[in-house]
Design an enzyme around this catalytic site. Structure first.
Site, mmCIF file in Angstrom:
data_model
loop_
_atom_site.group_PDB
_atom_site.id
_atom_site.type_symbol
_atom_site.label_atom_id
_atom_site.label_comp_id
_atom_site.label_asym_id
_atom_site.label_seq_id
_atom_site.Cartn_x
_atom_site.Cartn_y
_atom_site.Cartn_z
ATOM 1 N N GLU A 68 0.827 -1.210 0.000
ATOM 2 C CA GLU A 68 0.000 0.000 0.000
ATOM 3 C C GLU A 68 0.860 1.259 0.000
ATOM 4 O OE1 GLU A 68 -3.183 0.578 -0.417
ATOM 5 O OE2 GLU A 68 -3.800 -1.508 -0.489
ATOM 6 N N GLU A 72 0.572 3.957 -2.997
ATOM 7 C CA GLU A 72 0.018 5.275 -2.685
ATOM 8 C C GLU A 72 1.042 6.400 -2.686
ATOM 9 O OE1 GLU A 72 -3.713 3.645 0.015
ATOM 10 O OE2 GLU A 72 -2.035 4.628 1.036
ATOM 11 N N PRO A 89 -15.463 -0.236 17.264
ATOM 12 C CA PRO A 89 -16.704 -0.134 16.495
ATOM 13 C C PRO A 89 -17.155 1.316 16.294
ATOM 14 C CG PRO A 89 -17.089 -1.200 18.628
ATOM 15 C CD PRO A 89 -15.632 -0.917 18.535
ATOM 16 N N ASP A 90 -16.418 2.273 16.868
ATOM 17 C CA ASP A 90 -16.733 3.697 16.683
ATOM 18 C C ASP A 90 -16.498 4.173 15.254
ATOM 19 O OD1 ASP A 90 -17.354 3.966 19.390
ATOM 20 O OD2 ASP A 90 -15.354 4.667 19.924
ATOM 21 N N GLU A 130 -2.034 13.996 -3.323
ATOM 22 C CA GLU A 130 -0.749 14.576 -2.932
ATOM 23 C C GLU A 130 -0.082 13.652 -1.932
ATOM 24 O OE1 GLU A 130 -0.809 18.838 -1.692
ATOM 25 O OE2 GLU A 130 -2.978 18.601 -1.939
#
Length: 164
Positions: A68, A72, A89-90, A130
């Protein structure tokens, strides 16, 4: 595979949609020799983040973080440690194509410490608008989702991995 066109993040929101899936993701917390943090600006929600993405079949969490980061930011990294496991879980993420909801995900993120071993900083096509190195004192100037802020805060201040 078609890229998600829109992402909506919810944080501690009682009105957030109910998750339809849970998926593991890996993120990397990367600092340079000057202590600056590697950030990228997402194309799907325009927020700043550390390199992050889903763990694919047949790869380890560390391999996912390295992949990744390369996709990226253009940088090759080596994993050096663990910031923590973030599974609250928030945090709920809605992925959409146009007006259609594809998935409502409750993420499980494993945030890894890493160092640059090669590559050239450049935004990944379709991945980032960016990419830049940011002094931690300047982070308040960047719109960053609270779930990512928590990872960054732990990466900057904690010596023991976070489990939560």
């Amino acid at each position: 595979m078609t890229k998600k066109t829109k992402r909506l993040d919810y944080w501690r929101d009682p009105d957030a949609p109910k998750p339809t899936s849970r998926k593991a993701s890996a993120s990397v917390f990367v600092r340079d020799d000057a202590g600056r943090l590697l950030l990228l600006r997402r194309t799907d929600n325009d927020l700043w983040t550390i390199p992050t993405g889903g763990v694919k079949k047949a790869e380890t969490v560390a391999q996912a973080g390295v992949r990744e980061c390369r996709e990226e930011t253009g940088l090759d990294v080596e994993v050096t440690g663990l910031v923590g496991v973030f599974s609250t879980p928030d945090h709920v993420i809605v992925y959409m194509h146009g007006d259609k909801v594809d998935e409502v995900r409750q993420p499980i993120n494993i945030c890894l410490r890493a160092r640059v071993i090669g590559g050239t900083v450049r935004p990944g096509p379709g991945e980032a608008r960016e990419v830049r190195w940011v002094d931690p004192d300047d982070l308040q100037d960047y719109p960053i989702h609270p779930a990512i802020k928590l990872r960054i805060e732990r990466g900057l201040t904690a010596t023991e991995p976070y489990i939560g």
